[in-house]
Design a protein around this motif. Sequence first.
Motif, PDB file in Angstrom:
ATOM      1  N   SER A   1     -46.328  14.151  57.823  1.00  0.00           N
ATOM      2  CA  SER A   1     -46.604  12.810  57.303  1.00  0.00           C
ATOM      3  C   SER A   1     -48.057  12.748  56.856  1.00  0.00           C
ATOM      4  O   SER A   1     -48.951  13.211  57.570  1.00  0.00           O
ATOM      5  CB  SER A   1     -46.340  11.736  58.363  1.00  0.00           C
ATOM      6  OG  SER A   1     -44.975  11.727  58.732  1.00  0.00           O
ATOM      7  N   ILE A   2     -48.266  12.161  55.663  1.00  0.00           N
ATOM      8  CA  ILE A   2     -49.593  12.146  55.048  1.00  0.00           C
ATOM      9  C   ILE A   2     -49.955  10.733  54.622  1.00  0.00           C
ATOM     10  O   ILE A   2     -49.154  10.041  53.992  1.00  0.00           O
ATOM     11  CB  ILE A   2     -49.638  13.064  53.809  1.00  0.00           C
ATOM     12  CG1 ILE A   2     -49.340  14.516  54.187  1.00  0.00           C
ATOM     13  CG2 ILE A   2     -50.991  12.959  53.102  1.00  0.00           C
ATOM     14  CD1 ILE A   2     -50.440  15.223  54.903  1.00  0.00           C
ATOM     15  N   PHE A   3     -51.170  10.309  54.985  1.00  0.00           N
ATOM     16  CA  PHE A   3     -51.786   9.123  54.396  1.00  0.00           C
ATOM     17  C   PHE A   3     -52.912   9.622  53.491  1.00  0.00           C
ATOM     18  O   PHE A   3     -53.958  10.055  53.986  1.00  0.00           O
ATOM     19  CB  PHE A   3     -52.363   8.191  55.465  1.00  0.00           C
ATOM     20  CG  PHE A   3     -51.336   7.441  56.260  1.00  0.00           C
ATOM     21  CD1 PHE A   3     -50.869   6.204  55.831  1.00  0.00           C
ATOM     22  CD2 PHE A   3     -50.839   7.970  57.440  1.00  0.00           C
ATOM     23  CE1 PHE A   3     -49.927   5.504  56.572  1.00  0.00           C
ATOM     24  CE2 PHE A   3     -49.897   7.279  58.192  1.00  0.00           C
ATOM     25  CZ  PHE A   3     -49.441   6.044  57.751  1.00  0.00           C
ATOM     26  N   ALA A   4     -52.685   9.599  52.190  1.00  0.00           N
ATOM     27  CA  ALA A   4     -53.674  10.072  51.231  1.00  0.00           C
ATOM     28  C   ALA A   4     -54.434   8.872  50.675  1.00  0.00           C
ATOM     29  O   ALA A   4     -53.861   8.040  49.973  1.00  0.00           O
ATOM     30  CB  ALA A   4     -53.014  10.862  50.106  1.00  0.00           C
ATOM     31  N   MET A   5     -55.725   8.793  50.972  1.00  0.00           N
ATOM     32  CA  MET A   5     -56.556   7.700  50.493  1.00  0.00           C
ATOM     33  C   MET A   5     -57.458   8.223  49.380  1.00  0.00           C
ATOM     34  O   MET A   5     -57.267   9.348  48.897  1.00  0.00           O
ATOM     35  CB  MET A   5     -57.319   7.102  51.674  1.00  0.00           C
ATOM     36  CG  MET A   5     -56.373   6.660  52.801  1.00  0.00           C
ATOM     37  SD  MET A   5     -57.159   6.060  54.303  1.00  0.00           S
ATOM     38  CE  MET A   5     -57.621   4.415  53.780  1.00  0.00           C
ATOM     39  N   ARG A   6     -58.440   7.452  48.978  1.00  0.00           N
ATOM     40  CA  ARG A   6     -59.240   7.838  47.817  1.00  0.00           C
ATOM     41  C   ARG A   6     -59.924   9.189  48.059  1.00  0.00           C
ATOM     42  O   ARG A   6     -60.539   9.424  49.100  1.00  0.00           O
ATOM     43  CB  ARG A   6     -60.296   6.785  47.529  1.00  0.00           C
ATOM     44  CG  ARG A   6     -61.050   7.020  46.207  1.00  0.00           C
ATOM     45  CD  ARG A   6     -62.241   6.090  46.098  1.00  0.00           C
ATOM     46  NE  ARG A   6     -61.857   4.705  46.313  1.00  0.00           N
ATOM     47  CZ  ARG A   6     -62.702   3.761  46.664  1.00  0.00           C
ATOM     48  NH1 ARG A   6     -63.980   4.050  46.856  1.00  0.00           N
ATOM     49  NH2 ARG A   6     -62.291   2.518  46.846  1.00  0.00           N
ATOM     50  N   THR A   7     -59.789  10.064  47.081  1.00  0.00           N
ATOM     51  CA  THR A   7     -60.425  11.378  47.158  1.00  0.00           C
ATOM     52  C   THR A   7     -60.767  11.843  45.754  1.00  0.00           C
ATOM     53  O   THR A   7     -60.121  11.454  44.782  1.00  0.00           O
ATOM     54  CB  THR A   7     -59.505  12.402  47.854  1.00  0.00           C
ATOM     55  OG1 THR A   7     -60.210  13.612  48.066  1.00  0.00           O
ATOM     56  CG2 THR A   7     -58.269  12.698  47.016  1.00  0.00           C
TER      57      THR A   7
END
Length: 716
Positions: free
Chosen positions: A643-649
Amino acid sequence: MNDKKGRAVATILYLAILVFIQWSIIGQGFPLNEKLLWFANGVASLILGSRLLNPHFVPPADVATNSFVAGGTLIAALAANPSLPNDQLILLIAFGACAACFLLSMAVLLLKRTHGLETRPWVLSVERSVKGFGAPRTIFTLVILVLAWVFHRSSTAELYTILTLWALIVAFEPIESVLQFLGWVRDKFGKEELAVLGVVAAHQAPGLVLIRQDDDVRHKSGTLMAISDDHGPTTLGVALNYVGRDDGILLRALNLPVPPALKSHAQEAAVGSGAATLLSVGAEEAQAVRVLERIGSLCGIVDSDSDLEFIEIEVTNDDELSEGRLVDVKVRGEDVIYQVIDGLTREEAVQQKNKYGYVRAKARKIGKWDTEGKKFKPTEWLPRINAPVFMKSTDEFTHNAEAVGHFPGTDYQVSIDVSDAVTHNTAILGILGIGKSYLSIELVERMIAQGIKVICLDLTDQYATLLEDFIDQDYQNAVNQALSDSAQGRPVAQGKEEGGSLHTFNAAVIEAVSAFLAPETEQRLLVFNPAGFRVSKQTTNAYQNQAAFTDLTPCEITAMFSNAALKACQELGMVDTARACLVYEEAHSLVPEWNSVASDGDKNATAASARAILQGRKFGLGCLLITQRTANVTKTILNQCNSIFAMRTFDDTGKDFLGNYIGSEYARVLPSLKERHAVFFGKASSCDDPVLIRLNDRDKFLEAFRTENAPEGGDA
């Protein structure tokens, strides 16, 4: 005047004319003799039958009735004793024809199949012949002509009068024609002039038309119009947008079937020759057009190149459209939700060399919303091209204990299965200052509420402050003191592997972690700063009881906690649900990638932590990994994060890595994500596909969650 009323009026007028003719010319009144037969049973039956009873279709039962009445009239004529034998023969022949028609029609009624389709040729032939002969215009014409010849040929005036009336009634239908003309005049002069918008320039099948306007008036989206078609029924048009000009400005409109509530209005407004006429309807009638009900939220139509996973949207109204917004479109009659993830500009030819520039959005399918389950269900098909697409806007989101976030601009929530998040590992990735820590702390609270024990390894000391309501300070202080005491000193050993305080510290870690994870231990949370322990390691062999020492790195201390957690969980046995979670805050420093380590010891330590995570799932052990440097975290653990929470990158390495998880489309939006927004995907998510969500605000989460999950011994 409708068709039935018109026929009734025509019948009355015809009968009035016949009464006048019979009274004044034929019989000088209504004598009870042969002079009345043509009126009573001939012309009157012709008018009543052809105008009222069977104006269009004659069933076999009516054929039998018509032939019986006609035969009865001819019998009455025979009873009047015509003077010449030839006249009697004519009457008998005509009677025989009527009798044959009667008998054959009765045979058809008796022999024709009552169920299913009649296919026998001889039955169909007989039925067709009796319908032709037994129609009022045919059989009563025979009666009138026979009676006129037999009884009225001696009077030229009577004969010509009867034949003229017959010709007018059968062939010319003068009264019907006059009534139709008067009705047309009334319609044209009795209502306002139709507002013709323009003519249809092209059909863009399915469901779109281009209308060339005669003027430069701009009609707003949602304007209704009736579109006439020489090759089909009148249809309904709903204005979309303007797409350029050729010989006039071009208005594009949705082309829909006319709802029953608007059918009469549309037919009155239609003028023929492919024209589009403005249609005025009331509020109640407008509700019959679903597109019109939601015209304010209509944002575009489904464009070409859509597939089962994504739709391309030609945007016609982008006032509230933005990245992450939900839209819905009909798929096989059901509302299916999509999320906008990309956009670009396009240009295409419309008519001749006229070009039309527009914005095209790309949206990913989310599914059908299940109100009871509060989640989206998958849909296995795609919408038709040119289908209208509507902006999905619902009530303001109300924070609740289940939701980890919601879709922007709606109240559709996204929840997380905390047990799956632990056992299948979860990563929170993004740059500094966008809410990673608040999200991880929220997830830790959810774990504690479900009885999962959590060990936080935090270099920032933020968790100890934000989670202080869940920390038993006496227990935490006792564990910290025991670990600090075990780390004291730098005992020298002959062999460097045996020297230093790392062995006593490791034993203390194993003891502390085992005691904490024991089922009888009530405490649910321990927080450690791996950089806060000064644990010595001998780096050279002893010489004259002297040796060189160094302190363990946070990475090496992290490995001790990881191994101790795995050992303790293994001793407790296998389990299907989550038992314990290791939180790696600033994971790029605690479990770094091999090319980002400061020493070979960190490589071995990272490998040890990764091994513990890989083996821990079957024993209920997992991890929550938080980092702002995706490229610098060991991929051995990161690849295990389901499970991934991808935020600003921004870094390309991070986007490329995440693209394998969430897809290249979502990876492209990461640099522009707003604060507190994330792309969420994985086994723990309530959605089957990646979704862009607005995460919970910390204060509103606490208000909703701690109402039901107050910390033990603390205040919510």
